[in-house]
Design an enzyme around this catalytic site. Structure first.
Site, short mmCIF file in Angstrom:
data_model
loop_
_atom_site.label_atom_id
_atom_site.label_comp_id
_atom_site.label_asym_id
_atom_site.label_seq_id
_atom_site.Cartn_x
_atom_site.Cartn_y
_atom_site.Cartn_z
N TYR A 1 0.85 -1.19 0.00
CA TYR A 1 0.00 0.00 0.00
C TYR A 1 0.89 1.24 0.00
O TYR A 1 1.25 1.79 1.05
CB TYR A 1 -0.93 0.00 1.21
CG TYR A 1 -2.03 -1.05 1.15
CD1 TYR A 1 -2.30 -1.77 0.00
CD2 TYR A 1 -2.81 -1.31 2.28
CE1 TYR A 1 -3.29 -2.72 -0.06
CE2 TYR A 1 -3.82 -2.27 2.23
CZ TYR A 1 -4.05 -2.97 1.08
OH TYR A 1 -5.05 -3.92 1.03
N SER B 1 -13.45 -3.53 -0.22
CA SER B 1 -14.39 -2.72 -1.01
C SER B 1 -15.83 -3.05 -0.65
O SER B 1 -16.66 -3.36 -1.52
CB SER B 1 -14.16 -2.92 -2.51
OG SER B 1 -12.92 -2.39 -2.91
#
Length: 295
Positions: free
Chosen positions: A53, A208
């Site tokens: 990330y 998500s």
């Protein structure tokens, strides 16, 4: 906040997906730290990160370092916070993602994550994605070695099939505690994995989780309510956000479910955390289920 379990850990039912704090379009560090602090203050005790990330090629581990700084600077007791990180993916800096699941890479990645997080053992270490060029048993076996060495306390898998979950379970036993696949009102391809997690006693961490909550301009010609409209309708009736309704719907789907919505603002994670206190009634659940199924 209500709580759920991941192996031997008890965590708040809503986690924080920290990825937006480090990738393209990320906030400045002050707001990023404030977002993590707001999550902790709201009762969030699961923070999901990864060594991949980051935005630029030369900043691997950006998000892990950020999470470590946020925990150190919070000022409160963070001893019950479970930091879940991942290894097995990379970002060359051009927006693409790579996959590397060799045992040597996973072990190096884990060592680097330990240093960045400043811990002796990682609470939950997740294989970010299966590498099609590496036998699955070899990748999973590397995580088993890390367990045996005490460098990680439990294992999670991400973006996996039922067959891969079962094989990993046969290799790791109770060391395997979670699965993280995409799942939301809009994307439910991992319904079989969710059911298997409930069967095996594994936590299911949907990534998500807020997909499909955009309001449609019109309902269907037959009068059927679109999924997005249904979530907005329930939210308006309750005086809360559609995001809270969406997360509450996910929590009601299975006791294995622990959503980890991404956030880049303190206000958004505070709102998401509030979903753990929302209990949908039978009418609301039926309306949302019907709209999602019709979509």
């Amino acid at each position: 906040m209500q709580h759920r379990t991941i192996g031997d850990f008890t965590v708040g039912a809503i986690g924080l997906g920290a990825m937006p704090l480090s990738i393209e379009g990320r906030p400045d560090e002050e707001r990023a730290l404030a977002t993590i602090h707001a999550a902790l203050d709201a009762g969030v005790t699961l923070i999901d990160t990864a060594d991949s990330y980051h935005w630029y090629a030369d900043e691997a581990g950006h998000n892990e370092l950020l999470v470590a700084r946020a925990l150190a600077s919070h000022g409160g007791d963070t001893s019950d916070v479970l930091v879940a990180t991942k290894g097995g993916r990379g970002r060359p800096g051009d927006g693409s993602w790579t996959v590397t699941g060799t045992p040597a890479h996973l072990k190096r990645a884990c060592e680097a994550s330990l240093k960045r997080l400043g811990v002796e053992a990682i609470g939950l270490y997740q294989l970010h994605k299966p590498d099609p060029d590496v036998p699955w048993a070899e990748s999973v076996g590397a995580l088993g070695d890390l367990l045996d060495e005490g460098k990680i306390r439990s294992v999670g898998l991400s973006n996996v099939s039922n067959a891969q979950i079962r094989e990993a379970r046969s290799l790791l036993g109770d060391g395997l505690v979670s699965v993280q696949n995409q799942y939301s009102p809009a994307v439910r391809d991992s319904e079989p994995q969710l059911r298997l997690c409930a069967e095996l006693g594994l936590a299911f961490l949907p990534w998500s989780p807020l997909g499909g909550l955009s309001r449609s301009s019109l309902d269907g010609p037959s009068g059927a309510v679109s999924a997005g409209t249904a979530f907005h309708r329930v939210a308006a009736e309750r005086g809360i956000s559609p995001q809270q309704v969406g997360l509450a719907w996910l929590l009601a789907r299975s006791p294995a479910m622990i959503p980890v919505p991404g956030s880049s603002r303190p206000a958004s994670i505070r709102d998401s955390a509030g979903a753990a206190e929302v209990a949908l009634d039978e009418r609301e659940s039926a309306l949302l289920d019907a709209a999602v199924d019709a979509g």
